[in-house]
Design a protein around this motif. Structure first.
Motif, PDB file in Angstrom:
ATOM      1  N   ASP A 128      51.029  43.998  38.443  1.00 52.74           N
ATOM      2  CA  ASP A 128      50.146  45.117  38.112  1.00 52.74           C
ATOM      3  C   ASP A 128      48.946  45.195  39.041  1.00 52.74           C
ATOM      4  O   ASP A 128      47.882  45.683  38.670  1.00 52.74           O
ATOM      5  CB  ASP A 128      49.673  45.010  36.666  1.00 52.74           C
ATOM      6  N   GLY A 129      49.111  44.735  40.280  1.00 51.77           N
ATOM      7  CA  GLY A 129      48.035  44.810  41.258  1.00 51.77           C
ATOM      8  C   GLY A 129      47.849  43.503  41.994  1.00 51.77           C
ATOM      9  O   GLY A 129      48.701  42.616  41.940  1.00 51.77           O
ATOM     10  N   TYR A 130      46.747  43.368  42.688  1.00 53.18           N
ATOM     11  CA  TYR A 130      46.450  42.121  43.396  1.00 53.18           C
ATOM     12  C   TYR A 130      44.942  41.916  43.465  1.00 53.18           C
ATOM     13  O   TYR A 130      44.166  42.855  43.274  1.00 53.18           O
ATOM     14  CB  TYR A 130      47.071  42.099  44.791  1.00 53.18           C
ATOM     15  N   VAL A 131      44.546  40.669  43.709  1.00 56.08           N
ATOM     16  CA  VAL A 131      43.126  40.357  43.779  1.00 56.08           C
ATOM     17  C   VAL A 131      42.875  39.408  44.949  1.00 56.08           C
ATOM     18  O   VAL A 131      43.627  38.464  45.177  1.00 56.08           O
ATOM     19  CB  VAL A 131      42.615  39.736  42.456  1.00 56.08           C
ATOM     20  N   GLY A 132      41.815  39.688  45.706  1.00 53.29           N
ATOM     21  CA  GLY A 132      41.382  38.818  46.795  1.00 53.29           C
ATOM     22  C   GLY A 132      40.156  38.035  46.353  1.00 53.29           C
ATOM     23  O   GLY A 132      39.239  38.595  45.735  1.00 53.29           O
ATOM     24  N   MET A 134      43.885  30.792  54.811  1.00 52.93           N
ATOM     25  CA  MET A 134      44.289  31.909  53.966  1.00 52.93           C
ATOM     26  C   MET A 134      45.511  31.517  53.157  1.00 52.93           C
ATOM     27  O   MET A 134      46.435  30.893  53.678  1.00 52.93           O
ATOM     28  CB  MET A 134      44.594  33.154  54.826  1.00 52.93           C
ATOM     29  N   MET A 135      45.519  31.871  51.857  1.00 54.39           N
ATOM     30  CA  MET A 135      46.633  31.583  50.970  1.00 54.39           C
ATOM     31  C   MET A 135      47.040  32.864  50.257  1.00 54.39           C
ATOM     32  O   MET A 135      46.188  33.616  49.781  1.00 54.39           O
ATOM     33  CB  MET A 135      46.245  30.514  49.948  1.00 54.39           C
ATOM     34  N   VAL A 136      48.346  33.113  50.194  1.00 50.30           N
ATOM     35  CA  VAL A 136      48.879  34.272  49.479  1.00 50.30           C
ATOM     36  C   VAL A 136      49.819  33.765  48.387  1.00 50.30           C
ATOM     37  O   VAL A 136      50.692  32.938  48.652  1.00 50.30           O
ATOM     38  CB  VAL A 136      49.636  35.224  50.422  1.00 50.30           C
ATOM     39  N   ARG A 137      49.644  34.279  47.174  1.00 51.28           N
ATOM     40  CA  ARG A 137      50.495  33.899  46.038  1.00 51.28           C
ATOM     41  C   ARG A 137      51.281  35.113  45.568  1.00 51.28           C
ATOM     42  O   ARG A 137      50.712  36.161  45.286  1.00 51.28           O
ATOM     43  CB  ARG A 137      49.642  33.360  44.888  1.00 51.28           C
ATOM     44  N   ALA A 138      52.609  34.982  45.484  1.00 52.47           N
ATOM     45  CA  ALA A 138      53.484  36.060  45.033  1.00 52.47           C
ATOM     46  C   ALA A 138      53.545  36.100  43.512  1.00 52.47           C
ATOM     47  O   ALA A 138      53.116  35.147  42.837  1.00 52.47           O
ATOM     48  CB  ALA A 138      54.877  35.858  45.622  1.00 52.47           C
ATOM     49  N   PRO A 139      54.091  37.172  42.927  1.00 57.77           N
ATOM     50  CA  PRO A 139      54.158  37.273  41.460  1.00 57.77           C
ATOM     51  C   PRO A 139      54.877  36.118  40.783  1.00 57.77           C
ATOM     52  O   PRO A 139      54.538  35.762  39.644  1.00 57.77           O
ATOM     53  CB  PRO A 139      54.900  38.596  41.245  1.00 57.77           C
ATOM     54  N   ASP A 140      55.881  35.520  41.451  1.00 61.42           N
ATOM     55  CA  ASP A 140      56.604  34.408  40.819  1.00 61.42           C
ATOM     56  C   ASP A 140      55.940  33.060  41.046  1.00 61.42           C
ATOM     57  O   ASP A 140      56.479  32.022  40.662  1.00 61.42           O
ATOM     58  CB  ASP A 140      58.065  34.373  41.296  1.00 61.42           C
ATOM     59  N   GLY A 141      54.756  33.049  41.664  1.00 63.63           N
ATOM     60  CA  GLY A 141      54.009  31.818  41.873  1.00 63.63           C
ATOM     61  C   GLY A 141      54.219  31.162  43.219  1.00 63.63           C
ATOM     62  O   GLY A 141      53.521  30.185  43.551  1.00 63.63           O
ATOM     63  N   THR A 142      55.148  31.661  44.028  1.00 62.72           N
ATOM     64  CA  THR A 142      55.374  31.098  45.356  1.00 62.72           C
ATOM     65  C   THR A 142      54.154  31.337  46.239  1.00 62.72           C
ATOM     66  O   THR A 142      53.594  32.440  46.251  1.00 62.72           O
ATOM     67  CB  THR A 142      56.612  31.729  46.015  1.00 62.72           C
ATOM     68  N   ARG A 143      53.766  30.312  46.985  1.00 61.86           N
ATOM     69  CA  ARG A 143      52.583  30.415  47.843  1.00 61.86           C
ATOM     70  C   ARG A 143      52.943  30.160  49.298  1.00 61.86           C
ATOM     71  O   ARG A 143      53.817  29.353  49.595  1.00 61.86           O
ATOM     72  CB  ARG A 143      51.510  29.399  47.427  1.00 61.86           C
ATOM     73  N   PHE A 144      52.264  30.856  50.184  1.00 57.29           N
ATOM     74  CA  PHE A 144      52.350  30.568  51.618  1.00 57.29           C
ATOM     75  C   PHE A 144      50.970  30.804  52.214  1.00 57.29           C
ATOM     76  O   PHE A 144      50.109  31.444  51.592  1.00 57.29           O
ATOM     77  CB  PHE A 144      53.416  31.430  52.301  1.00 57.29           C
ATOM     78  N   THR A 175      37.436  26.975  47.590  1.00 53.00           N
ATOM     79  CA  THR A 175      37.353  26.162  48.803  1.00 53.00           C
ATOM     80  C   THR A 175      37.037  27.083  49.979  1.00 53.00           C
ATOM     81  O   THR A 175      36.543  28.198  49.791  1.00 53.00           O
ATOM     82  CB  THR A 175      38.686  25.435  49.057  1.00 53.00           C
ATOM     83  N   ASP A 176      37.323  26.624  51.188  1.00 46.84           N
ATOM     84  CA  ASP A 176      37.133  27.472  52.365  1.00 46.84           C
ATOM     85  C   ASP A 176      38.320  28.409  52.571  1.00 46.84           C
ATOM     86  O   ASP A 176      38.437  29.064  53.606  1.00 46.84           O
ATOM     87  CB  ASP A 176      36.913  26.624  53.620  1.00 46.84           C
ATOM     88  N   GLN A 177      39.186  28.500  51.573  1.00 51.89           N
ATOM     89  CA  GLN A 177      40.398  29.292  51.668  1.00 51.89           C
ATOM     90  C   GLN A 177      40.174  30.708  51.134  1.00 51.89           C
ATOM     91  O   GLN A 177      39.616  30.894  50.051  1.00 51.89           O
ATOM     92  CB  GLN A 177      41.488  28.610  50.839  1.00 51.89           C
ATOM     93  N   VAL A 178      40.593  31.705  51.890  1.00 45.24           N
ATOM     94  CA  VAL A 178      40.642  33.076  51.392  1.00 45.24           C
ATOM     95  C   VAL A 178      41.939  33.215  50.607  1.00 45.24           C
ATOM     96  O   VAL A 178      43.011  32.900  51.108  1.00 45.24           O
ATOM     97  CB  VAL A 178      40.609  34.100  52.540  1.00 45.24           C
ATOM     98  N   GLU A 179      41.849  33.677  49.366  1.00 48.71           N
ATOM     99  CA  GLU A 179      43.023  33.746  48.499  1.00 48.71           C
ATOM    100  C   GLU A 179      43.420  35.197  48.226  1.00 48.71           C
ATOM    101  O   GLU A 179      42.559  36.054  48.017  1.00 48.71           O
ATOM    102  CB  GLU A 179      42.737  33.062  47.162  1.00 48.71           C
ATOM    103  N   MET A 180      44.728  35.452  48.195  1.00 50.57           N
ATOM    104  CA  MET A 180      45.244  36.749  47.793  1.00 50.57           C
ATOM    105  C   MET A 180      46.331  36.526  46.752  1.00 50.57           C
ATOM    106  O   MET A 180      47.358  35.914  47.043  1.00 50.57           O
ATOM    107  CB  MET A 180      45.812  37.511  48.992  1.00 50.57           C
ATOM    108  N   HIS A 181      46.084  36.986  45.535  1.00 52.25           N
ATOM    109  CA  HIS A 181      47.020  36.802  44.432  1.00 52.25           C
ATOM    110  C   HIS A 181      47.679  38.150  44.124  1.00 52.25           C
ATOM    111  O   HIS A 181      47.011  39.081  43.657  1.00 52.25           O
ATOM    112  CB  HIS A 181      46.292  36.281  43.199  1.00 52.25           C
ATOM    113  N   VAL A 182      48.962  38.249  44.409  1.00 53.03           N
ATOM    114  CA  VAL A 182      49.706  39.480  44.177  1.00 53.03           C
ATOM    115  C   VAL A 182      50.422  39.381  42.836  1.00 53.03           C
ATOM    116  O   VAL A 182      51.195  38.440  42.606  1.00 53.03           O
ATOM    117  CB  VAL A 182      50.724  39.741  45.299  1.00 53.03           C
ATOM    118  N   GLU A 183      50.161  40.339  41.960  1.00 54.06           N
ATOM    119  CA  GLU A 183      50.781  40.371  40.647  1.00 54.06           C
ATOM    120  C   GLU A 183      51.584  41.661  40.488  1.00 54.06           C
ATOM    121  O   GLU A 183      51.527  42.545  41.343  1.00 54.06           O
ATOM    122  CB  GLU A 183      49.703  40.279  39.554  1.00 54.06           C
TER     123      GLU A 183
END
Length: 330
Positions: free
Chosen positions: A130-134, A1-11, A120-128
């Protein structure tokens, strides 16, 4: 699982899991219900709960009223009615169990794509802002895309769900490049607003389960898991209620289920609200992402809990919250 914050930081963190399309999971569950002896009636639209007006069953739910595909109205009677009818549960509303949430209203747009690059096999969550997308691979070259945005944007989405979703994706450069050659495989489904909750999970003669009993923010991806867990929790109470063949004894079982449900999900609901608060404020989300990117053990713990793989107690500790709030290590 990968999460991306609005400023582009990922964890992120790594788990072992299986991605299954919802339509396939639903079919599997329905087939198991049929094989267990359940009578399945399709094309029946429930409009309200039914009550018998007798001394024994006064004010007690005794089934549902609805219409079939031909528009004919009829009543389906039941000793115990289970409302497993989702976020805008008709059963919960007709029994006076639903209430408005104080959280900001949001809605979701969901669709399947092919040809999304970088999957990939990664579940992604992009937080922006104006919302977020999985984004997640569900097999066969199909990618599930679920976007959640504030209800203030609902008017634009009503003009067309598909163009709204595509416009939102292309408005964010790191996503636009990945969807440049993607093909939409399904209609864009809209759902929401996410601003309702159940006051309790039972009423005389009835119980609620899944989103009808308590809604989880889509950011955690726990909706289906919570529904299955809640169903497993409910089952023995319903069995005892039906076997009792006594309305008062049955309702005691349903009330006990409601208490057990609250206890089982209280920690998850609290974490859910905290995450929704952070996600709604870009500065908080960016700070949390910096901390979690620098401290993998915290990311493993948080994402493990939100994925339902680790107990909520690992997050609901003063030490964890302190570590999350203090400045990220350099």
């Amino acid at each position: 699982m990968m999460v991306r914050a609005p400023d582009g930081t990922r964890f992120g963190a790594r788990f072992v899991g299986l991605g299954v399309a919802r339509r396939d999971l639903d079919s599997i569950l329905l087939d198991h219900a049929r094989s267990a002896g359940v009578r399945v009636i399709e094309g029946f639209r429930v409009t309200t709960a039914h009550h018998e007006d007798t001394k024994v069953t006064k004010d007690r739910t005794s089934g549902v009223i609805g219409t079939d595909e031909a528009g004919a109205s009829s009543c389906l009677r039941a000793f115990v009615l289970i409302g497993a009818d989702g976020l805008r549960s008709i059963v919960a509303r007709r029994l006076g169990l639903s209430k408005r949430s104080r959280l900001p209203e949001r809605f979701a747009l969901v669709a399947h794509f092919s040809g999304v690059s970088g999957i990939t096999d990664q579940v992604e969550m992009h937080v922006e802002r104006d919302g977020y997308v999985g984004i997640a691979d569900i097999g066969g070259g199909r990618t599930s895309v679920a976007m959640v945005v504030p209800s203030s944007l609902m008017a634009d989405a009503k003009k067309g769900s598909e163009p709204f979703l595509l416009k939102w994706l292309t408005a964010h450069p790191h996503l636009a490049a990945r969807f440049a050659s993607a093909q939409l495989l399904t209609e864009v489904q809209a759902t929401g607003p996410f601003a309702s909750h159940a006051r309790r999970a039972w009423a005389p003669g009835a119980a609620l389960v899944g989103d009808a009993a308590g809604f989880f923010d889509p950011i955690t991806g726990q909706g289906v898991a919570a529904a299955l867990r809640g169903a497993a929790l409910l089952a023995p109470f319903v069995v005892r209620a039906v076997r009792s063949d006594d309305p008062e004894e049955a309702d005691r079982e349903l009330a006990e289920y409601s208490r057990a449900h609250d206890q089982a999900f209280r920690g998850q609901w609290l974490i859910d609200k905290l995450i929704a608060l952070v996600v709604a404020h870009p500065a908080l989300m960016n700070h949390a992402a910096h901390v979690l990117a620098a401290r993998q053990e915290l990311a493993d713990r948080l994402l493990g809990v939100t994925s339902g793989l680790r107990p909520t107690s690992e997050v609901l500790r003063p030490g964890f919250l302190f570590d999350l709030l203090r400045p990220a290590p350099r």
